[in-house]
Design an enzyme around this catalytic site. Sequence first.
Site, PDB file in Angstrom:
ATOM      1  N   LYS A  71       0.853  -1.197   0.000  1.00 56.78           N
ATOM      2  CA  LYS A  71       0.000   0.000   0.000  1.00 56.78           C
ATOM      3  C   LYS A  71       0.885   1.242   0.000  1.00 56.78           C
ATOM      4  O   LYS A  71       1.907   1.287   0.715  1.00 56.78           O
ATOM      5  CB  LYS A  71      -0.899  -0.009   1.247  1.00 56.78           C
ATOM      6  CG  LYS A  71      -1.912   1.136   1.287  1.00 56.78           C
ATOM      7  CD  LYS A  71      -2.780   1.070   2.533  1.00 56.78           C
ATOM      8  CE  LYS A  71      -3.887   2.115   2.527  1.00 56.78           C
ATOM      9  NZ  LYS A  71      -4.754   2.044   3.708  1.00 56.78           N
ATOM     10  N   SER A  77      -9.988  -0.437   6.733  1.00 63.93           N
ATOM     11  CA  SER A  77      -9.386  -0.323   5.402  1.00 63.93           C
ATOM     12  C   SER A  77      -8.684  -1.552   4.856  1.00 63.93           C
ATOM     13  O   SER A  77      -8.278  -1.539   3.695  1.00 63.93           O
ATOM     14  CB  SER A  77      -8.415   0.850   5.371  1.00 63.93           C
ATOM     15  OG  SER A  77      -9.141   2.028   5.242  1.00 63.93           O
ATOM     16  N   SER A  94      -9.728   1.966   2.558  1.00 63.43           N
ATOM     17  CA  SER A  94      -8.843   2.769   1.734  1.00 63.43           C
ATOM     18  C   SER A  94      -7.797   1.967   0.973  1.00 63.43           C
ATOM     19  O   SER A  94      -7.222   2.463   0.015  1.00 63.43           O
ATOM     20  CB  SER A  94      -8.134   3.816   2.601  1.00 63.43           C
ATOM     21  OG  SER A  94      -7.301   3.181   3.556  1.00 63.43           O
TER      22      SER A  94
END
Length: 479
Positions: free
Chosen positions: A73, A172, A148
Site C-alpha cells: 500500500k 481499510s 482505503s
Amino acid sequence: MGLRDLTAAGQIAAIRAGETSSAELVEAHLAAIAADDVDAFLAVDAEGARARAREIDAMPERPPLAGVPIGIKDALSVRDVVTTSGSRMLEGFRPVYTATCVARLEAAGAVVVGKTNMDEFAMGSSTENSAFKNTLNPWDHGRVPGGSSGGSAAAVAERQVPWSLGSDTGGSIRQPAALCGIVGMKPTYGAISRYGLIAFASSLDQVGPFARSVEDAALLLRHTVGRDPMDSTSLDWPGEISTPTATDLSGMRVGVVDELMGEGIEPGVRAAVDAALGTVEELGGTVVPVSLPSALSGLATYYVLAPAECSANLARFDGVRYGPVAPAANLLDQYETTRGDLFGPEVKRRIMLGTFALASGYYDQYYGRAQRVRTLMVREFADAFEKVDLLVSPTSPTVAFPLGDRTADPYAMYMADVCTIPVSLAGLPAISIPCGLSDGLPVGLQLAGPAFSENALLGAAHALEGALAFDTRPPGLVT
Ligand code: GLN
C-alpha cells in the site's frame, strides 16, 4: 492452472521444487500489472523487483519467502520508491528509509513489485479519494474495490500479486478484502510496527495482510509481527504465528453481534452470513447471540477520534518538509496555499473536524466523551469474550457499490465501516474471509477475537474457508 493462480505458499513450494524461479514469477506478475485493467498500482518498481529476484535466485539457500512478489500500500514507505499515500501533497516523494514491516518481508525473501492505490492518507472506503485515479473492482469494473486499501485488495483479487500489505484504521483492510472476495486481516493493535507507515490516526492505525488464502495471511503475519525499537507502541509477539490447519470448530463458542445483523445490512449480505453461520454449526461450533450495545456508537466515536488524531498528524505537511510546495509571497501564504491546493476535500474536511473537536471549550464535549465511549466499548468486548471465543458479523453492510455512488455523500461512505470500526476502537484482531456471493458479488464474514488471539482466529477462519470453498477468481479473469 497458471503460475499466477498459485497462492503465495504454492508459489514458494513451486520455487523450492525447482518448477519455477523468483525471476519467472516476478516477470509473470509484472506482465499482469502492465496489462492492468483495474488500475491497482500507483508505482511499479520493475527494475528493482527484477534485480532482487535475480539476487534471490542466486542464493545458495533460499530465504523463507523464496522470492515471491508482493504489493505494498502506498501509505508504507519504501526507500527510493515514490510513496504518496494517495496525495498530491507527496507527489514524487521518495522516502529515505523503508517501513519496518516491509524491510522484514524483504529480508525474509519477498520481492516488492510496486505501490498500490489508496484513498488519500487512508481516508475513505472506496479508493475514490485517491488524488491520482480510481481503482476498479475486479468482479465488476463499474464498482469500487472498497478502501482505503483498494489497490492492494484489487491487485490480489486480479492475481497481479499473490498477496499484499494494507493498513487498517477503521476497516481499510477488512472492507476492501470483503468487496474483492479475498482474505484481509487487521492484527491486534501494536502487533506490527507502524514505523514507516504514513500516519492517519495513530491510536488505531495497523498494518496487515491481504491474501487469497488464510494460510497466506498467516505466513505474511508471521514475518511482520513483533517489537520494533522504532515504534514504541509495537509489542513483543508472544510465541509464533503458526500455520493454520484446523478443519472444524468443535468446542468453539461463536458469538453473533445482534447490533450488526439488523438494520442497514443488505438482505443479500445477511443471507450469505446466515448461511455461513449454518456452516459454523456443521463444523461443530455453537452459535450464540451476543449484544454489544455500544457497537452502533462506533461510527460517531470514530469520526471524532480519527479526525482529531489526523489533524495533528497531518500538520507536518506544510510544503517545507516533504513533497511539492506552492509558490507564495510569504511563509504563511506558502503554508496556506500548499495545504489548500494539495490536500483533497475529504482530508480537509477531517482536519477541520478534528481541529474543531480538539479546540479548548469543545475538547471535553467531543474528544473526552468519545474517549469514554471507546473505553466502554473495550469493556463490552471484554465481557463478550468471557462468554464466547470469537465474534462474527458481516464485514461490510453491502457488497461493492457502483463508482460515484457515494462520493457526494460522506455519511453514506462512512457507513461502509459500521461493522469494522468497533473492533478497531477496541484494538482487537479481526479477519475477513469471503463467505459467498450476493447478486454475483462477494460478501465478507468478519471474525474478531480477544487481543493476541491471532492463531485461534486464523485457525477458525481456515476451517471455515475449507468448508465454504469460496472461489476467489473474479468472473472473466484470464490468467
Ligand atoms: N473508511 C474509514 C475512514 O475513512 C477507515 C479508513 C481506514 O481504515 N484507513 O476513515
